[in-house]
Design a protein around this motif. Structure first.
Motif, PDB file in Angstrom:
ATOM      1  N   ASP A 207       6.635   6.291  14.873  1.00 27.95           N
ATOM      2  CA  ASP A 207       6.620   4.846  14.656  1.00 27.95           C
ATOM      3  C   ASP A 207       6.057   4.483  13.285  1.00 27.95           C
ATOM      4  N   MET A 208       5.029   5.202  12.847  1.00 24.30           N
ATOM      5  CA  MET A 208       4.319   4.842  11.625  1.00 24.30           C
ATOM      6  C   MET A 208       4.836   5.580  10.387  1.00 24.30           C
ATOM      7  N   ALA A 209       5.712   6.555  10.573  1.00 24.56           N
ATOM      8  CA  ALA A 209       6.163   7.377   9.453  1.00 24.56           C
ATOM      9  C   ALA A 209       6.627   6.570   8.234  1.00 24.56           C
ATOM     10  N   PRO A 210       7.386   5.474   8.412  1.00 22.10           N
ATOM     11  CA  PRO A 210       7.864   4.745   7.226  1.00 22.10           C
ATOM     12  C   PRO A 210       6.769   4.033   6.433  1.00 22.10           C
ATOM     13  N   VAL A 211       5.614   3.778   7.064  1.00 20.99           N
ATOM     14  CA  VAL A 211       4.588   2.972   6.383  1.00 20.99           C
ATOM     15  C   VAL A 211       3.243   3.689   6.320  1.00 20.99           C
ATOM     16  N   ASN A 320       1.739  -3.881   7.300  1.00 19.77           N
ATOM     17  CA  ASN A 320       1.980  -2.724   6.447  1.00 19.77           C
ATOM     18  C   ASN A 320       0.916  -2.704   5.351  1.00 19.77           C
ATOM     19  N   PRO A 321      -0.104  -1.841   5.478  1.00 19.60           N
ATOM     20  CA  PRO A 321      -1.188  -1.826   4.484  1.00 19.60           C
ATOM     21  C   PRO A 321      -0.739  -1.444   3.088  1.00 19.60           C
ATOM     22  N   THR A 322       0.468  -0.892   2.935  1.00 21.22           N
ATOM     23  CA  THR A 322       0.903  -0.432   1.615  1.00 21.22           C
ATOM     24  C   THR A 322       1.510  -1.547   0.773  1.00 21.22           C
ATOM     25  N   VAL A 323       1.860  -2.682   1.363  1.00 18.83           N
ATOM     26  CA  VAL A 323       2.438  -3.774   0.577  1.00 18.83           C
ATOM     27  C   VAL A 323       1.323  -4.627   0.006  1.00 18.83           C
ATOM     28  N   SER A 324       1.682  -5.535  -0.913  1.00 24.14           N
ATOM     29  CA  SER A 324       0.674  -6.320  -1.630  1.00 24.14           C
ATOM     30  C   SER A 324      -0.096  -7.221  -0.684  1.00 24.14           C
ATOM     31  N   LYS A 325      -1.367  -7.399  -0.989  1.00 22.69           N
ATOM     32  CA  LYS A 325      -2.244  -8.265  -0.193  1.00 22.69           C
ATOM     33  C   LYS A 325      -2.633  -9.489  -1.014  1.00 22.69           C
ATOM     34  N   LYS A 326      -3.051 -10.516  -0.328  1.00 19.88           N
ATOM     35  CA  LYS A 326      -3.424 -11.754  -1.019  1.00 19.88           C
ATOM     36  C   LYS A 326      -4.624 -11.493  -1.941  1.00 19.88           C
ATOM     37  N   LEU A 327      -4.460 -11.879  -3.187  1.00 17.33           N
ATOM     38  CA  LEU A 327      -5.511 -11.653  -4.175  1.00 17.33           C
ATOM     39  C   LEU A 327      -6.816 -12.313  -3.747  1.00 17.33           C
ATOM     40  N   SER A 328      -6.716 -13.493  -3.154  1.00 22.51           N
ATOM     41  CA  SER A 328      -7.932 -14.197  -2.734  1.00 22.51           C
ATOM     42  C   SER A 328      -8.677 -13.407  -1.662  1.00 22.51           C
ATOM     43  N   ASP A 329      -7.937 -12.782  -0.731  1.00 22.14           N
ATOM     44  CA  ASP A 329      -8.585 -11.967   0.290  1.00 22.14           C
ATOM     45  C   ASP A 329      -9.322 -10.796  -0.346  1.00 22.14           C
ATOM     46  N   LEU A 330      -8.662 -10.118  -1.285  1.00 24.23           N
ATOM     47  CA  LEU A 330      -9.273  -8.969  -1.930  1.00 24.23           C
ATOM     48  C   LEU A 330     -10.552  -9.371  -2.654  1.00 24.23           C
ATOM     49  N   GLU A 331     -10.510 -10.498  -3.331  1.00 25.10           N
ATOM     50  CA  GLU A 331     -11.690 -10.951  -4.071  1.00 25.10           C
ATOM     51  C   GLU A 331     -12.829 -11.307  -3.127  1.00 25.10           C
ATOM     52  N   ARG A 332     -12.506 -12.013  -2.047  1.00 24.19           N
ATOM     53  CA  ARG A 332     -13.548 -12.454  -1.115  1.00 24.19           C
ATOM     54  C   ARG A 332     -14.177 -11.273  -0.381  1.00 24.19           C
TER      55      ARG A 332
END
Length: 387
Positions: A207-211, A320-332
């Motif tokens: 199930d998780m192989a692609p991501v 999918n943890p490999t795709v881009s995340k919200k910049l505001s979340d990362l900063e906070r």
């Protein structure tokens, strides 16, 4: 009341050592001697062939040579064997033995052994059942005698009420959790022939192989690519925290082959593997029986998608943890002295500001929406941390 170790000493252990210490012994012969003395006495009183379930956990006398005798010797009829945390048992040799007796060219009707406990940890003695059947002295003359087997009905709730394999327990076994295990090939070779108190991570892995996280993918590619790791994490029956979907093909009791399920403790008094893997009954709020599904995973499949506190997890479609995340979340989340997190509405429904990327669901191995927030709120003295 004697324990297995007491019986070992008083039923042939000391006399065996006294008789043999002046001979040239191999290391295995030296360690296995006391327990061989016990088993020899059981053979002489015509009990040994009736023993179908043999529990030898934590005994120093358990060696590869002794296990070979038990598995191959005509005087034994052991169907279920437990050798957990036996100090002098060579696991590499045990793996070779199990692969040998499961070889495609094996004689018809072999092996007699159908299940073996190796991976789960024995409970401390004060947490074990007080029933004397857990002890080596609990041997009777009735048909189907068990040595060291529990007499309590299998599937009866233990201290926690639910077997760890079928609850959101997190890490269930240590072996194979942080790095690949040499046992994985053995479980593959013995599939459908001998059951273990562990299973491979096959359904979650597909199930998780692609991501898969990049680090996880690199590690698994460099270390035994194509061989599933051991499943060491139990996630309970609820499925993905987002959509509720289980991994494709995750085994369901009554629909899937019994070989898809791990052995549960204690071993059944019947000596039958199907009873050893039978999951505890799962009931709904109204008392109705619910399908019992096994959802387990290796640590690599769940990198950055599993909360180590509440054990919520997200499937590939929901996160999918490999795709881009919200910049505001990362900063906070990365800033020390946090004063603001996304609101619960944002986390549930997505951002309203049009900012690109997904919200982070797991940070520092805790889910942001529940456990991480609660931990920070407690640390702030209940003053609140929501913007």
């Amino acid at each position: 009341m004697s324990t297995c170790q007491d019986v070992e000493e008083h039923s042939g252990g000391n006399s065996w050592r006294a008789a043999r210490m002046d001979e040239n012994l191999t290391e295995d012969e030296f360690y296995a001697g006391p327990l061989r003395g016990v088993l020899g006495k059981l053979a002489r009183i015509k009990v040994l062939q009736n023993i179908q379930t043999l529990v030898l956990d934590e005994l120093a006398s358990v060696t590869h040579d002794l296990i070979s005798d038990i598995v191959l010797g005509p005087e034994y009829n052991v169907r279920i064997l437990s050798v957990r945390r036996c100090l002098n048992l060579n696991h590499s040799k045990l793996q070779q033995l199990l692969r040998h007796i499961c070889r495609p060219s094996r004689p018809e009707g072999t092996p007699r052994l159908q299940g073996i406990y190796v991976f789960t940890q024995p409970a401390p003695i004060n947490q074990q059942t007080s029933d004397s059947s857990f002890l080596a002295s609990g041997v009777t003359g009735s048909q189907g005698v068990q040595l060291g087997a529990a007499a309590v009905p299998h599937g009866e709730p233990g201290v926690s009420g639910i077997d760890p394999w079928y609850a959101p327990s997190g890490q269930v076994i240590t072996l194979g959790h942080a790095q690949r295990s040499s046992w994985e090939e053995t479980l593959m070779a013995c599939k459908g022939i001998i059951s273990f108190d562990a299973v491979l991570c096959t359904h979650m892995h597909a199930d998780m192989a692609p991501v898969l996280h990049v680090a996880s993918r690199d590690y698994l590619t460099e270390n035994k690519a194509g061989i599933p790791p051991l499943a060491t994490i139990a996630l309970g029956p609820s499925g993905c925290a987002g959509c509720g979907r289980p991994p494709a093909g995750a085994p369901v009791w009554g629909e899937s082959d019994p070989s898809e399920f791990p052995l549960l403790w204690p071993p059944p008094s019947s000596g039958r593997v199907v009873d050893a893997v039978r999951p505890p009954l799962r009931l709904g709020e109204n008392g109705e029986a619910l399908p019992q599904r096994l959802i387990v995973s290796c640590t690599w499949c769940l990198t950055n998608r599993h909360c180590e506190s509440c054990h919520r997890w997200w499937c590939a479609d929901c996160y999918n943890p490999t795709v881009s995340k919200k910049l505001s979340d990362l900063e906070r989340l990365s800033r020390a002295g946090l004063s603001y997190l996304p609101s619960r509405e944002e986390l549930d429904n997505g951002a309203t500001s049009g900012e690109r990327g997904d919200h982070i669901k797991v940070f520092n191995r805790l889910c942001v929406q529940y456990c991480l927030v609660d931990e920070w709120m407690v640390g702030a003295g209940g003053g609140g941390m929501w913007g």
